[in-house]
Design a protein around this motif. Structure first.
Motif, mmCIF file in Angstrom:
data_model
loop_
_atom_site.group_PDB
_atom_site.id
_atom_site.type_symbol
_atom_site.label_atom_id
_atom_site.label_comp_id
_atom_site.label_asym_id
_atom_site.label_seq_id
_atom_site.Cartn_x
_atom_site.Cartn_y
_atom_site.Cartn_z
ATOM 1 N N ARG A 31 0.827 -1.215 0.000
ATOM 2 C CA ARG A 31 0.000 0.000 0.000
ATOM 3 C C ARG A 31 0.858 1.260 0.000
ATOM 4 O O ARG A 31 0.483 2.258 -0.604
ATOM 5 C CB ARG A 31 -0.951 -0.015 1.184
ATOM 6 C CG ARG A 31 -2.054 -1.033 0.997
ATOM 7 C CD ARG A 31 -3.097 -0.951 2.056
ATOM 8 N NE ARG A 31 -4.128 -1.956 1.797
ATOM 9 C CZ ARG A 31 -5.071 -2.261 2.642
ATOM 10 N NH1 ARG A 31 -5.160 -1.640 3.796
ATOM 11 N NH2 ARG A 31 -5.959 -3.187 2.341
ATOM 12 N N GLN A 32 1.990 1.219 0.673
ATOM 13 C CA GLN A 32 2.892 2.370 0.656
ATOM 14 C C GLN A 32 3.430 2.593 -0.754
ATOM 15 O O GLN A 32 3.528 3.725 -1.215
ATOM 16 C CB GLN A 32 4.050 2.175 1.642
ATOM 17 C CG GLN A 32 3.652 2.325 3.085
ATOM 18 C CD GLN A 32 3.156 3.716 3.404
ATOM 19 O OE1 GLN A 32 3.806 4.713 3.111
ATOM 20 N NE2 GLN A 32 1.967 3.801 3.975
ATOM 21 N N ARG A 33 3.767 1.521 -1.438
ATOM 22 C CA ARG A 33 4.259 1.632 -2.814
ATOM 23 C C ARG A 33 3.186 2.207 -3.736
ATOM 24 O O ARG A 33 3.477 3.025 -4.599
ATOM 25 C CB ARG A 33 4.705 0.271 -3.349
ATOM 26 C CG ARG A 33 5.867 -0.376 -2.662
ATOM 27 C CD ARG A 33 7.176 0.087 -3.116
ATOM 28 N NE ARG A 33 7.402 -0.202 -4.532
ATOM 29 C CZ ARG A 33 8.492 0.181 -5.155
ATOM 30 N NH1 ARG A 33 9.433 0.812 -4.527
ATOM 31 N NH2 ARG A 33 8.644 -0.091 -6.427
ATOM 32 N N SER B 202 6.602 6.681 -2.872
ATOM 33 C CA SER B 202 7.659 5.703 -3.135
ATOM 34 C C SER B 202 9.060 6.270 -2.977
ATOM 35 O O SER B 202 10.035 5.538 -3.075
ATOM 36 C CB SER B 202 7.489 5.082 -4.519
ATOM 37 O OG SER B 202 7.543 6.088 -5.502
ATOM 38 N N ALA B 203 9.188 7.570 -2.720
ATOM 39 C CA ALA B 203 10.517 8.125 -2.480
ATOM 40 C C ALA B 203 11.159 7.465 -1.267
ATOM 41 O O ALA B 203 12.361 7.251 -1.233
ATOM 42 C CB ALA B 203 10.435 9.632 -2.273
ATOM 43 N N ARG B 204 10.340 7.117 -0.268
ATOM 44 C CA ARG B 204 10.892 6.443 0.905
ATOM 45 C C ARG B 204 10.499 4.973 0.954
ATOM 46 O O ARG B 204 10.863 4.261 1.870
ATOM 47 C CB ARG B 204 10.486 7.158 2.190
ATOM 48 C CG ARG B 204 9.080 6.900 2.618
ATOM 49 C CD ARG B 204 8.789 7.600 3.940
ATOM 50 N NE ARG B 204 7.559 7.057 4.471
ATOM 51 C CZ ARG B 204 7.464 6.426 5.623
ATOM 52 N NH1 ARG B 204 8.509 6.279 6.386
ATOM 53 N NH2 ARG B 204 6.309 5.951 6.025
ATOM 54 N N THR B 205 9.710 4.532 -0.020
ATOM 55 C CA THR B 205 9.234 3.156 -0.026
ATOM 56 C C THR B 205 10.091 2.327 -0.970
ATOM 57 O O THR B 205 9.852 2.283 -2.172
ATOM 58 C CB THR B 205 7.755 3.097 -0.447
ATOM 59 O OG1 THR B 205 7.012 3.981 0.383
ATOM 60 C CG2 THR B 205 7.205 1.696 -0.287
ATOM 61 N N THR B 206 11.091 1.698 -0.384
ATOM 62 C CA THR B 206 11.964 0.812 -1.143
ATOM 63 C C THR B 206 11.962 -0.544 -0.449
ATOM 64 O O THR B 206 11.330 -0.709 0.601
ATOM 65 C CB THR B 206 13.404 1.375 -1.190
ATOM 66 O OG1 THR B 206 13.921 1.404 0.148
ATOM 67 C CG2 THR B 206 13.437 2.776 -1.782
ATOM 68 N N VAL C 229 7.737 3.135 12.304
ATOM 69 C CA VAL C 229 8.077 3.731 11.007
ATOM 70 C C VAL C 229 7.192 4.938 10.726
ATOM 71 O O VAL C 229 7.671 5.980 10.280
ATOM 72 C CB VAL C 229 7.964 2.669 9.885
ATOM 73 C CG1 VAL C 229 7.983 3.311 8.511
ATOM 74 C CG2 VAL C 229 9.088 1.659 10.020
ATOM 75 N N GLU C 230 5.894 4.802 11.002
ATOM 76 C CA GLU C 230 4.977 5.921 10.779
ATOM 77 C C GLU C 230 5.338 7.112 11.673
ATOM 78 O O GLU C 230 5.271 8.251 11.231
ATOM 79 C CB GLU C 230 3.532 5.493 11.039
ATOM 80 C CG GLU C 230 2.954 4.609 9.974
ATOM 81 C CD GLU C 230 2.681 5.329 8.681
ATOM 82 O OE1 GLU C 230 2.213 6.477 8.720
ATOM 83 O OE2 GLU C 230 2.940 4.745 7.622
ATOM 84 N N SER C 231 5.706 6.850 12.898
ATOM 85 C CA SER C 231 6.078 7.926 13.822
ATOM 86 C C SER C 231 7.346 8.637 13.383
ATOM 87 O O SER C 231 7.485 9.834 13.581
ATOM 88 C CB SER C 231 6.266 7.373 15.232
ATOM 89 O OG SER C 231 5.053 6.860 15.730
#
Length: 96
Positions: free
Chosen positions: A45-47, A52-56, A91-93
């Motif tokens: 879902r993040q992708r 996606s700049a931080r979703t690797t 991670v969200e925090s």
């Protein structure tokens, strides 16, 4: 002698150090199927959300490591949904 109601205040520095050494060397949790599913769904879902700049792949690896570390601190041989939730919240925090 009465114990302090705050459980963390009952741990000495040496006791905490011994506990952390023990869990680091003796507990090696694996992910439960439900934790794998939750982390995979979150990552997917993040992708898809365009952040996606931080979703690797490193995000997914970090989520797995955080889940396992939390399970290790709780002395569990299996990282559960609770551990996966903790990893996602951490991670969200950190993204705020």
């Amino acid at each position: 002698a009465s114990l302090n109601p705050d459980p963390l205040s009952n741990w000495s520095h040496d006791m905490l150090r011994s506990y952390l050494f023990y869990v680091k060397t003796a507990v090696h949790p694996t992910l439960s199927r439900s934790a794998e599913t939750l982390l995979g769904t979150y990552y997917t879902r993040q992708r898809a959300s365009g952040t996606s700049a931080r979703t690797t792949v490193r995000l997914l690896e970090s989520l797995i490591r955080l889940s396992q570390a939390h399970a290790r601190l709780m002395l569990r041989p299996l990282a559960t949904l609770q551990d996966a939730y903790f990893a996602i919240l951490a991670v969200e925090s950190s993204a705020l």
